[in-house]
Design an enzyme around this catalytic site. Sequence first.
Site, mmCIF file in Angstrom:
data_model
loop_
_atom_site.group_PDB
_atom_site.id
_atom_site.type_symbol
_atom_site.label_atom_id
_atom_site.label_comp_id
_atom_site.label_asym_id
_atom_site.label_seq_id
_atom_site.Cartn_x
_atom_site.Cartn_y
_atom_site.Cartn_z
ATOM 1 N N TYR A 23 8.847 -20.890 44.564
ATOM 2 C CA TYR A 23 7.834 -20.312 45.462
ATOM 3 C C TYR A 23 8.192 -18.927 46.004
ATOM 4 O O TYR A 23 7.394 -18.314 46.699
ATOM 5 C CB TYR A 23 7.570 -21.278 46.623
ATOM 6 N N HIS A 100 -2.501 -20.282 44.034
ATOM 7 C CA HIS A 100 -1.210 -20.964 43.959
ATOM 8 C C HIS A 100 -0.117 -19.953 43.676
ATOM 9 O O HIS A 100 -0.284 -19.078 42.821
ATOM 10 C CB HIS A 100 -1.217 -22.035 42.864
HETATM 11 C C1 DQA Z 1 1.265 -24.876 45.204
HETATM 12 C C2 DQA Z 1 1.340 -25.768 43.953
HETATM 13 C C3 DQA Z 1 1.164 -27.232 44.318
HETATM 14 O O1 DQA Z 1 1.271 -28.039 43.158
HETATM 15 C C4 DQA Z 1 2.238 -27.675 45.295
HETATM 16 O O2 DQA Z 1 2.006 -29.007 45.690
HETATM 17 C C5 DQA Z 1 2.340 -26.778 46.483
HETATM 18 C C6 DQA Z 1 2.256 -25.333 46.271
HETATM 19 C C7 DQA Z 1 1.575 -23.416 44.878
HETATM 20 O O3 DQA Z 1 1.232 -22.550 45.684
HETATM 21 O O4 DQA Z 1 2.174 -23.113 43.841
HETATM 22 O O5 DQA Z 1 2.574 -27.219 47.598
HETATM 23 O O6 DQA Z 1 -0.050 -24.939 45.719
#
Ligand code: DQA
Length: 150
Positions: A23, A100
């Site tokens: 992330y 995402h």
């Molecule tokens: C997310 C991707 C999702 O699968 C995950 O559960 C998240 C973050 C992303 O920003 O990449 O919490 O939304």
Amino acid sequence: MIEILVLHGPNLNLLGWREPEIYGKMTLTEIDQMLVEEGKKLGLDVRSRQSNSEGILIDILQEAATWAAGVIFNPGGYTHTSIALRDTISAIAIPVIEVHLSNVYAREEFRHHSTISAVCAGKIVGFGWRSYWLALQALAGRLQDAPKTR
Ligand code: DQA
């Protein structure tokens, strides 16, 4: 000024130290600040909210329909499970862009399905904090083309 909501779902308050290899290292506060600054350049007044609760996210989205011209939304894990969030997005007549940080399609199979994509104006995945930046550019452009979408 055109008002925009940036909405973050569960666990995104942990950004900065939550699995940084997936992330990134930017905190949620830093991302929100970047969006406020970028919004000013685009003539957008950006307000951010985060909740770990599905019901609160629904309340925030319903309320946003009364003041925001559009929404940038990262529903976190609820992306893959929530019919209720999909129904809310479907009900509110303002454009919602799904965002995402990670490339969900390069990860576990359960992340490949989104309950909300079909009712969103568009979707940006895989560019880390820049996914939000790109979504803001996209929303600004869309609102310029069709400012009266609600
Ligand atoms: C997310 C991707 C999702 O699968 C995950 O559960 C998240 C973050 C992303 O920003 O990449 O919490 O939304």
